[in-house]
Design a protein around this motif. Sequence first.
Motif, PDB file in Angstrom:
ATOM      1  N   ALA A 101       0.858  -1.186   0.000  1.00 44.62           N
ATOM      2  CA  ALA A 101       0.000   0.000   0.000  1.00 44.62           C
ATOM      3  C   ALA A 101       0.888   1.229   0.000  1.00 44.62           C
ATOM      4  CB  ALA A 101      -0.909   0.007   1.233  1.00 44.62           C
ATOM      5  N   THR A 102       0.459   2.235  -0.714  1.00 38.41           N
ATOM      6  CA  THR A 102       1.221   3.485  -0.724  1.00 38.41           C
ATOM      7  C   THR A 102       0.292   4.639  -1.042  1.00 38.41           C
ATOM      8  OG1 THR A 102       3.322   4.473  -1.391  1.00 38.41           O
ATOM      9  CG2 THR A 102       1.923   3.606  -3.164  1.00 38.41           C
ATOM     10  N   GLU A 103       0.852   5.862  -0.948  1.00 43.74           N
ATOM     11  CA  GLU A 103       0.129   7.063  -1.342  1.00 43.74           C
ATOM     12  C   GLU A 103       0.825   7.626  -2.584  1.00 43.74           C
ATOM     13  OE1 GLU A 103       2.155   6.895   1.287  1.00 43.74           O
ATOM     14  OE2 GLU A 103       3.778   8.048   0.391  1.00 43.74           O
ATOM     15  N   THR A 104       0.100   8.439  -3.302  1.00 38.85           N
ATOM     16  CA  THR A 104       0.762   9.181  -4.373  1.00 38.85           C
ATOM     17  C   THR A 104       0.072  10.516  -4.538  1.00 38.85           C
ATOM     18  OG1 THR A 104       1.824   8.897  -6.540  1.00 38.85           O
ATOM     19  CG2 THR A 104      -0.544   8.454  -6.439  1.00 38.85           C
ATOM     20  N   ALA A 121      -3.238  10.982   2.634  1.00 42.44           N
ATOM     21  CA  ALA A 121      -3.068   9.760   1.838  1.00 42.44           C
ATOM     22  C   ALA A 121      -2.036   8.841   2.487  1.00 42.44           C
ATOM     23  CB  ALA A 121      -2.659  10.112   0.406  1.00 42.44           C
ATOM     24  N   ILE A 122      -0.979   9.428   3.051  1.00 43.96           N
ATOM     25  CA  ILE A 122       0.008   8.637   3.796  1.00 43.96           C
ATOM     26  C   ILE A 122      -0.677   7.930   4.962  1.00 43.96           C
ATOM     27  CG2 ILE A 122       2.058   8.752   5.300  1.00 43.96           C
ATOM     28  CD1 ILE A 122       3.107  11.036   3.579  1.00 43.96           C
ATOM     29  N   SER A 123      -1.487   8.686   5.688  1.00 43.97           N
ATOM     30  CA  SER A 123      -2.186   8.094   6.828  1.00 43.97           C
ATOM     31  C   SER A 123      -3.035   6.907   6.381  1.00 43.97           C
ATOM     32  CB  SER A 123      -3.088   9.139   7.509  1.00 43.97           C
ATOM     33  OG  SER A 123      -2.346  10.296   7.840  1.00 43.97           O
ATOM     34  N   GLU A 124      -3.737   7.034   5.275  1.00 41.36           N
ATOM     35  CA  GLU A 124      -4.566   5.926   4.789  1.00 41.36           C
ATOM     36  C   GLU A 124      -3.713   4.703   4.431  1.00 41.36           C
ATOM     37  OE1 GLU A 124      -8.534   6.377   3.040  1.00 41.36           O
ATOM     38  OE2 GLU A 124      -7.650   8.072   1.936  1.00 41.36           O
ATOM     39  N   ALA A 125      -2.615   4.951   3.726  1.00 34.91           N
ATOM     40  CA  ALA A 125      -1.782   3.827   3.285  1.00 34.91           C
ATOM     41  C   ALA A 125      -1.128   3.118   4.464  1.00 34.91           C
ATOM     42  CB  ALA A 125      -0.718   4.321   2.296  1.00 34.91           C
ATOM     43  N   VAL A 126      -0.660   3.897   5.441  1.00 36.89           N
ATOM     44  CA  VAL A 126      -0.029   3.304   6.622  1.00 36.89           C
ATOM     45  C   VAL A 126      -1.059   2.485   7.400  1.00 36.89           C
ATOM     46  CG1 VAL A 126       1.032   3.818   8.865  1.00 36.89           C
ATOM     47  CG2 VAL A 126       1.797   5.029   6.810  1.00 36.89           C
ATOM     48  N   GLU A 127      -2.247   3.039   7.569  1.00 36.85           N
ATOM     49  CA  GLU A 127      -3.314   2.308   8.277  1.00 36.85           C
ATOM     50  C   GLU A 127      -3.656   1.004   7.562  1.00 36.85           C
ATOM     51  OE1 GLU A 127      -6.981   4.536   9.019  1.00 36.85           O
ATOM     52  OE2 GLU A 127      -8.089   2.627   8.975  1.00 36.85           O
ATOM     53  N   ASP A 128      -3.774   1.078   6.255  1.00 32.54           N
ATOM     54  CA  ASP A 128      -4.057  -0.107   5.430  1.00 32.54           C
ATOM     55  C   ASP A 128      -2.995  -1.183   5.678  1.00 32.54           C
ATOM     56  OD1 ASP A 128      -3.808  -1.921   3.161  1.00 32.54           O
ATOM     57  OD2 ASP A 128      -5.175  -0.637   2.043  1.00 32.54           O
TER      58      ASP A 128
END
Lengths: 454, 454
Positions: free
Chosen positions: A135-138, A212-219
């Motif tokens: 998972a990542t953000e962009t 978006a970072i927060s979402e990816a880290v949580e995922d």
Amino acid sequence: MSKLRDPKVILSAEEMPTQWYNIMADMPNLPAPGINPGTLEPLGPEALQAIFPMELIKQEVTQERFVEIPDEVQELYRLWRPAPLMRAYRLEKALDTPAKIFYKYEGTNPTGSHKLNTSIPQAYYNKQAGIKRLATETGAGQWGSALSLACSFFGLECMVYMVKVSYHQKPYRRSFMELFGAQVAASPSNLTEAGRRALEEDPDSLGSLGLAISEAVEDAASRDDTNYALGSVLNHVILHQTVIGLESKKQLEKVDEYPDVVIGCCGGGSNFSGISFPFLADKFGGRKIRAVAVEPAACPTLTKGVFAYDFGDTAKLTPILKMYTLGHDFMPPGIHAGGLRYHGASPLVSQLYHDGTIETVAYTQNEVFEAAVTFARTEGIVPAPESAHAVKGAFAEALAAKEAGEERTILFSLSGHGYFDFASYDAYLGGKLEDIAYSSASVQESLKKLPSIK
Amino acid sequence: MSKLRDPKVILSAEEMPTQWYNIMADMPNLPAPGINPGTLEPLGPEALQAIFPMELIKQEVTQERFVEIPDEVQELYRLWRPAPLMRAYRLEKALDTPAKIFYKYEGTNPTGSHKLNTSIPQAYYNKQAGIKRLATETGAGQWGSALSLACSFFGLECMVYMVKVSYHQKPYRRSFMELFGAQVAASPSNLTEAGRRALEEDPDSLGSLGLAISEAVEDAASRDDTNYALGSVLNHVILHQTVIGLESKKQLEKVDEYPDVVIGCCGGGSNFSGISFPFLADKFGGRKIRAVAVEPAACPTLTKGVFAYDFGDTAKLTPILKMYTLGHDFMPPGIHAGGLRYHGASPLVSQLYHDGTIETVAYTQNEVFEAAVTFARTEGIVPAPESAHAVKGAFAEALAAKEAGEERTILFSLSGHGYFDFASYDAYLGGKLEDIAYSSASVQESLKKLPSIK
């Protein structure tokens, strides 16, 4: 045999780097340790294991000077590496400078930027560790594209949280990721707690990189089969990017050249580190060489920020790092070089700047695009807006050499192409580009929220 | 030294071709002479002098086997040449084929396709002849981009008539040309008689390639300082493109390989000719080798057309050429490979097909994009929709080799990247791509309007 001028410096397969360079073996002061955002205690490897494989955690802390590049990674690098090192003969003539200008062009790979240099080893080590999904953000999409392709190579699933405003403004970047099999969600999304909370507060939220970072880290933290991947800032990312500078050194050696100055644009810092760190190794050994990190005047993290502990994201989920920062709440103006709109900078780059090892300079948009257009018309390559900052930096050095009447050797990193950024060039050529400066007042406000770490 | 697999075959500067190959020295039957559209008599060089410089007219008719590449052109080629020749190891594995697949990738240059190989010498010879300005037409924008960049290199003005529907659908291709200083007009325009006439008939006309050609030719013929430049079809254009195949031959020699089959997509024919003609030189010498031109099923000029004299444009301004044609009035369905939507084909390619020297095959859109996606996910490069036809052709050969249980060597030209074509990939991945076939009835209708030449 003809003695025609050839701008390219070629490396054979046997001359390719087989190891990455780790600057932590040589720098006089190591970065301060990261801090766990939950406990406010120094960050142990165990806290990172929820989202990173052990090999990358080891690379994050190792002080070995060289780290072997796995064979599988070397083979994939060779799909496009060595990246071209070019002598900018035509640009030198246009600038009427006695300087020799070389540029390392990282835009020939399929994703169009240097990001693939780290997404491939990150996918590789995760695959080795039995991980099935990353998972990542962009933001603008460069990093998401690079990770999507790398996951496709290794048969990993890829989940990309793309800042909603970019998701809608740059549909082709989304298509690129989907073409390589990635799942792309507009962030804030309904897929995570952080996303749902943001949507509750503001259903029309355009999103932000921090969110978006927060979402990816949580995922990643909430699923056993999933890890997180980051495209800049961290030590292991920067380690992978040193392949840029290592190749450049060998290429310059082949034409008996050594740079007086090495230049890279600097957002999180991975591109600047990649081109400059292998040369800084010589500087630590006593060789005279300058390294210049070029920032946008709208987000001058090193040039105008403070050296302090801060969060990497707005939601305060990421480790607290000692770095130059404009404050994790700082919202940079919407300039076209989206990849440089980050409030912080890599702890390695920050420490080196703090120690006086490297220099920085900041430019506004119009002067950056003006340089980019001259570069395009002479060298033929359209730079990404981010990379155009390095072009502008090289122009300044070339003109300084002319004023001094000195033949200096300049090396800069052209970290990516601008094929996806013609809206920005349109705006520049149409005279519609604003020279938005950062707001000193809003930085002051943001800096009040730095975490208090002893 | 590591013995890692390296997919790239590198050429040194000294190994680069210094001459183009002219197939007219070797082919058993030369193409029939062109016919003047005004007089219906054979076309003399004097009729061409209004729009072409003498050096290009000479190249159009010469039967010398090799033509020297001027030093200035060689130096500009070296900004990106030699183009990579790649062994598609990952694709071979995915197709589970005993075939060795090589591809020559022409997308690394700044305009993203093979067109720059001819725009540079065309701009060069015009500059040498004292011409100040070039006029041309462009459909999807690849050729207009390539000519704009070449004109920028040589300080020539560039006037591009861009088919109006593309002008509005592909604004970034227009930006690309403007970035390099070209003037871009939506065609039909008010700038020419042909354009004004078309606008009078239909103020909302979306334009066509045939009409844009008429505008550009009229512009060039009516101004002393201006010449015309064409991106395909003509002999001198094809001559320049042979640099693709000449390099490929040398690269294959370095790894002790020789192709059993050479494959290129075929619209006007310059890309297919470029990759295959230097190999056909060997075929004329008795060596066993196949060459396959891949067409879209929606516009199967060679596969389904007739071999006859026809006009190159709808307005009947261009020379009448003996070629395979679907009729100059034929309007191909709006497929995504815009560069392959041409009713005719190069007289050289046509003659070779007529003589049985080369083969053709035609594919529909969905099977072409399916192959392109597999190629992208294995080799990492997103093919242009045009080039994807060659990818599909290579797949077919690779699977035939598998069925036959034979280790065949396949070479194809990946003539450009698809960075500007994500709308097409979106449509394919979303299941929205139609397999539009050409209309046999409309071809029959169009063929009734062929000029009658003895």
